[in-house]
Scaffold this motif. Structure first.
Motif, PDB file in Angstrom:
ATOM      1  N   SER A 190       1.319   7.944   3.693  1.00 49.84           N
ATOM      2  CA  SER A 190       2.372   7.082   3.184  1.00 49.84           C
ATOM      3  C   SER A 190       1.768   6.055   2.236  1.00 49.84           C
ATOM      4  O   SER A 190       0.657   5.566   2.451  1.00 49.84           O
ATOM      5  CB  SER A 190       3.066   6.369   4.349  1.00 49.84           C
ATOM      6  OG  SER A 190       4.060   5.504   3.876  1.00 49.84           O
ATOM      7  N   LYS A 191       2.503   5.739   1.202  1.00 52.58           N
ATOM      8  CA  LYS A 191       2.141   4.659   0.278  1.00 52.58           C
ATOM      9  C   LYS A 191       3.298   3.678   0.320  1.00 52.58           C
ATOM     10  O   LYS A 191       4.443   4.051   0.069  1.00 52.58           O
ATOM     11  CB  LYS A 191       1.946   5.208  -1.133  1.00 52.58           C
ATOM     12  CG  LYS A 191       1.553   4.168  -2.146  1.00 52.58           C
ATOM     13  CD  LYS A 191       1.272   4.820  -3.493  1.00 52.58           C
ATOM     14  CE  LYS A 191       0.807   3.796  -4.494  1.00 52.58           C
ATOM     15  NZ  LYS A 191       0.436   4.422  -5.777  1.00 52.58           N
ATOM     16  N   SER A 192       3.002   2.423   0.666  1.00 52.44           N
ATOM     17  CA  SER A 192       4.073   1.469   0.897  1.00 52.44           C
ATOM     18  C   SER A 192       3.844   0.175   0.134  1.00 52.44           C
ATOM     19  O   SER A 192       2.713  -0.298  -0.013  1.00 52.44           O
ATOM     20  CB  SER A 192       4.168   1.178   2.395  1.00 52.44           C
ATOM     21  OG  SER A 192       5.208   0.279   2.660  1.00 52.44           O
ATOM     22  N   GLU A 193       4.938  -0.404  -0.308  1.00 49.18           N
ATOM     23  CA  GLU A 193       4.921  -1.723  -0.937  1.00 49.18           C
ATOM     24  C   GLU A 193       4.627  -2.766   0.146  1.00 49.18           C
ATOM     25  O   GLU A 193       5.014  -2.611   1.301  1.00 49.18           O
ATOM     26  CB  GLU A 193       6.296  -1.970  -1.558  1.00 49.18           C
ATOM     27  CG  GLU A 193       6.449  -3.306  -2.224  1.00 49.18           C
ATOM     28  CD  GLU A 193       7.850  -3.515  -2.784  1.00 49.18           C
ATOM     29  OE1 GLU A 193       8.087  -4.599  -3.313  1.00 49.18           O
ATOM     30  OE2 GLU A 193       8.703  -2.607  -2.670  1.00 49.18           O
ATOM     31  N   VAL A 211       3.608  -4.710   6.164  1.00 53.44           N
ATOM     32  CA  VAL A 211       3.963  -3.315   5.898  1.00 53.44           C
ATOM     33  C   VAL A 211       4.292  -2.651   7.229  1.00 53.44           C
ATOM     34  O   VAL A 211       3.581  -2.847   8.216  1.00 53.44           O
ATOM     35  CB  VAL A 211       2.796  -2.547   5.235  1.00 53.44           C
ATOM     36  CG1 VAL A 211       3.092  -1.076   5.141  1.00 53.44           C
ATOM     37  CG2 VAL A 211       2.489  -3.123   3.874  1.00 53.44           C
ATOM     38  N   THR A 212       5.362  -1.867   7.242  1.00 54.79           N
ATOM     39  CA  THR A 212       5.711  -1.067   8.420  1.00 54.79           C
ATOM     40  C   THR A 212       6.034   0.342   7.940  1.00 54.79           C
ATOM     41  O   THR A 212       6.858   0.518   7.048  1.00 54.79           O
ATOM     42  CB  THR A 212       6.919  -1.647   9.169  1.00 54.79           C
ATOM     43  OG1 THR A 212       6.614  -2.982   9.579  1.00 54.79           O
ATOM     44  CG2 THR A 212       7.249  -0.815  10.400  1.00 54.79           C
ATOM     45  N   VAL A 213       5.365   1.325   8.519  1.00 58.32           N
ATOM     46  CA  VAL A 213       5.554   2.730   8.165  1.00 58.32           C
ATOM     47  C   VAL A 213       5.700   3.520   9.451  1.00 58.32           C
ATOM     48  O   VAL A 213       5.007   3.244  10.437  1.00 58.32           O
ATOM     49  CB  VAL A 213       4.340   3.257   7.364  1.00 58.32           C
ATOM     50  CG1 VAL A 213       4.372   4.749   7.208  1.00 58.32           C
ATOM     51  CG2 VAL A 213       4.253   2.570   6.014  1.00 58.32           C
ATOM     52  N   SER A 257      -0.597  -1.710  -3.247  1.00 55.86           N
ATOM     53  CA  SER A 257       0.174  -1.060  -2.187  1.00 55.86           C
ATOM     54  C   SER A 257      -0.739  -0.768  -1.013  1.00 55.86           C
ATOM     55  O   SER A 257      -1.956  -0.892  -1.096  1.00 55.86           O
ATOM     56  CB  SER A 257       0.819   0.227  -2.705  1.00 55.86           C
ATOM     57  OG  SER A 257      -0.169   1.079  -3.236  1.00 55.86           O
ATOM     58  N   THR A 316       4.813   4.390  14.735  1.00 55.49           N
ATOM     59  CA  THR A 316       5.095   3.316  13.791  1.00 55.49           C
ATOM     60  C   THR A 316       3.836   2.478  13.627  1.00 55.49           C
ATOM     61  O   THR A 316       3.237   2.041  14.614  1.00 55.49           O
ATOM     62  CB  THR A 316       6.266   2.445  14.282  1.00 55.49           C
ATOM     63  OG1 THR A 316       7.428   3.280  14.394  1.00 55.49           O
ATOM     64  CG2 THR A 316       6.547   1.304  13.325  1.00 55.49           C
TER      65      THR A 316
END
Length: 140
Positions: free
Chosen positions: A61-64, A70-72, A41, A29
């Protein structure tokens, strides 16, 4: 004799294919909590030494970005040595932008949060995934 060889090869093939299924995998994570804005992003890549600084990672990963956070989570990662690279792609063009002097004009970071005065190396950012899930905090 042919039948015995066929049975033996089937047993070996089945045994070897099942032994690969028993490799335990873990999750990594990645948390970024200090994005300078919510514009664009966050692009996050999980890399090994072969992919580091050479394009796409093993998982991407591409995250808002919400409130600078941001957590991926990367799932099904086998034990080994890895590095995380993060880019705040403010203009959402899916690449790092540079100013006239050649320095990055968008925020970026990597695992271990090294303070660098040149291009990063895998050694700067590498960590080892052993036998547990990991949580990595990245700061810009």
């Amino acid at each position: 004799m042919k039948t015995l060889a066929l049975i033996l090869s089937l047993v070996l093939t089945t045994t070897l294919s099942h032994s690969q299924d028993n490799i335990e995998t873990y999750s990594i994570t990645v948390k970024v909590d200090n994005a300078l804005s919510d514009n664009g992003s966050m692009l996050i890549g999980l890399h090994n030494e072969d992919t580091f600084m050479k394009g796409k990672g093993l998982q991407n990963s591409k995250s808002e970005i919400v409130d600078g956070i941001v957590t991926v989570t990367f799932e099904n990662v086998a034990p080994g040595n890895y590095a995380i690279m993060v880019l705040h792609d403010e203009n959402d063009n899916s690449k790092m932008d540079f100013d006239a002097t050649g320095r990055p004009s968008e925020s970026y970071g990597m695992s271990n949060n090294p303070m660098l005065f040149g291009p990063p190396t895998f050694t700067d950012a590498k960590f080892e995934l052993l036998k547990e899930n990991l949580e990595i905090h990245i700061r810009f």
